[in-house]
Scaffold this active site. Structure first.
Site, short mmCIF file in Angstrom:
data_model
loop_
_atom_site.label_atom_id
_atom_site.label_comp_id
_atom_site.label_asym_id
_atom_site.label_seq_id
_atom_site.Cartn_x
_atom_site.Cartn_y
_atom_site.Cartn_z
CB CYS A 116 0.15 1.06 20.07
SG CYS A 116 1.70 1.86 20.49
CG HIS A 117 -2.35 -1.41 17.32
ND1 HIS A 117 -2.76 -0.41 16.48
CD2 HIS A 117 -1.05 -1.67 16.99
CE1 HIS A 117 -1.75 -0.07 15.66
NE2 HIS A 117 -0.70 -0.81 15.96
CB CYS A 127 4.20 -1.45 13.92
SG CYS A 127 2.71 -0.47 13.65
CB CYS A 184 -4.03 -18.21 -16.18
SG CYS A 184 -3.06 -19.49 -17.00
CG HIS A 185 -5.17 -15.99 -12.66
ND1 HIS A 185 -5.51 -17.13 -11.98
CD2 HIS A 185 -3.81 -15.99 -12.72
CE1 HIS A 185 -4.41 -17.78 -11.61
NE2 HIS A 185 -3.35 -17.11 -12.06
CB CYS A 196 0.93 -5.45 18.63
SG CYS A 196 2.24 -6.30 17.73
CB CYS A 235 -1.37 -12.41 -14.27
SG CYS A 235 0.26 -11.90 -13.72
CB CYS A 244 2.23 -17.02 -10.67
SG CYS A 244 0.60 -17.80 -10.57
#
Lengths: 258, 183
Positions: free
Chosen positions: A76-77, A111, A177-178, A73, A174, A219
């Protein structure tokens, strides 16, 4: 006076982006705020945060050559502390080449496949979580910004629909609840607003680091709903919607959660 | 009194409610309401519009199911155990109640203490069987209704959350809860 008018106009404009039942920006809270002092201390101290074990492995993997090209990695980075700074706060993203949504783990595998000519890492594998934890660490403290990419809006909308749609034998969404009941107690546990600002994170319940996808699958199982396959676009849509829903919050990756 | 849907036992002996496709069901209910418009108006029950598919024949009267689902008296001791079981009854995920021996009870829904004073046996039975009749937006699942669900995991598809006798046991237990929780 003019300043106040501007503020009011801004507030109206912001509010108009929200759908009924959604959490207004000033009410958005990281689950960190409702954790016990002990769990917070574990997250705050890297020497106590178990995610550090993954982070260290990720740091090593970052400069390890892999695949037919024997590139790492870092080839390149460069230094991840510079090149990856703030990047995780902007994932998932819409990817024009594939025409779909790509999250951080999928980007890492992209990548590997395309640049390193290496076998993609398995979902939830130690190596993938380690790399993702190392990259995400470079976004600690970064502010999450909702994607303004017009191409991403369709996926965000699809995610919003999935979030509010009832499913499973328990017939829950979802949002029930959230959005509607955060802060209340579900079997003694405080229901969080459900923001993905700490992934990949160490969950005490898992005794492991895990991805947002793993949490979504938990969940779904709890609702006794069908699980989508690991690589289903539904997760991507939910993840990109959840990031847009969490905009203005701060990244904590890799976080600790109960 | 309104009799809702008769199931046909499957050849393999499993009892599953009759499922019609959604548009078919809607047409069916439209036809039903045309025929029943007078009795429905007379009954003045806002609940009559809620239909539902159940694993067995259920007779709903007003806001209650007066008759036992099984004909076998519920066992309140077993009912209490099911209410407390977080994998079976799931009740304490959302409700609290007079269960001093267990921690981690929910507060998303009313305290179960006093439920037996607030509701009759038949009212409790219908609230267990199909809470969505009273509030379509409720988070309480319909424990004995098997239609209107989407994306159910294969292991649970076509099955109600609880068996009829388990519901009877819970109803028998809830009717004993006469004292409201101290504020």
């Amino acid at each position: 006076m003019i300043f106040r008018v501007c503020l009011a106009v801004l507030a109206i404009l912001t509010a108009s982006q929200l759908q009924a039942g959604e959490i207004a920006p000033e009410q958005r809270r990281s689950a960190y705020d409702t954790m016990s002092a002990g769990t917070r201390a574990m997250q705050d101290d890297d020497m106590a945060n178990p995610a550090t074990l993954w982070v260290l492995d990720g740091e090593a993997l970052w400069s390890q050559p892999a695949g037919a090209t024997q590139k790492s990695c870092a080839d390149c980075h460069g230094d991840a502390k510079i090149s990856m700074k703030g990047r995780a706060a902007r994932y998932p993203q819409f990817d024009a080449t594939t025409g779909g949504v790509v999250d951080l783990e999928q980007q890492i595998n992209y990548c590997r496949r395309e640049r390193q000519k290496a076998t993609p890492l398995a979902f939830e594998s130690h190596e993938l979580l380690a790399l993702s934890a190392w990259v995400s660490l470079q976004s600690r403290g970064a502010r999450i910004e909702a994607s303004t990419d017009p191409a991403a809006q369709k996926a965000i909308e699809a995610g919003r629909r999935l979030f509010t749609e009832r499913r499973g034998q328990l017939n829950l969404s979802c949002a029930q609840c959230h959005d509607d009941n955060w802060g209340r107690s579900l079997a003694g546990a405080t229901i969080p607003q459900g923001h993905p600002n700490g992934y990949p994170l160490y969950r005490l319940e898992w005794q492991s680091l895990g991805s947002m996808r793993r949490r979504l699958r938990n969940c779904l199982s709890g609702m006794r709903a069908e699980l989508w396959p690991q690589d289903a676009p539904e997760y991507d849509d939910l993840e990109i919607y959840l990031m847009s829903r969490a905009s203005s919050l701060t990244m904590e990756s890799p976080a600790v959660r109960p | 009194m309104m009799v809702v849907r008769t199931p046909s036992p499957r050849p393999d002996g499993e009892r599953v409610g009759v499922r019609a496709s959604a548009p078919l069901r809607r047409r069916h209910s439209l036809a039903m309401s045309l025929f029943l418009i007078i009795p429905l108006t007379l009954s003045l029950s806002p609940l009559a519009r809620g239909e539902g598919t159940f694993p067995a024949r259920i007779a709903i009267s007003g806001d209650s199911i007066p008759d036992s689902l099984t004909g076998v008296a519920g066992d309140p001791v077993r009912g209490r155990a099911i209410v407390m079981d977080r994998q079976v009854g799931l009740c304490l995920l959302c409700h609290s109640g007079p269960f001093p021996e267990t921690r981690f009870q929910g507060n998303l829904a009313p305290d179960l203490a006093g439920a037996g004073a607030r509701w009759s046996e038949g009212q409790l039975r219908l609230r267990m069987v199909d809470a969505s009749r009273f509030n379509p937006d409720t988070i309480m699942p319909s424990y004995y209704r098997i239609d209107g669900l989407q994306h159910v995991a294969k292991a649970y598809a076509g099955k109600p959350l609880l068996e009829a006798q388990e519901i009877e046991d819970i109803v028998a237990f809830l009717t004993t809860l006469k004292t409201t929780a101290a504020k």
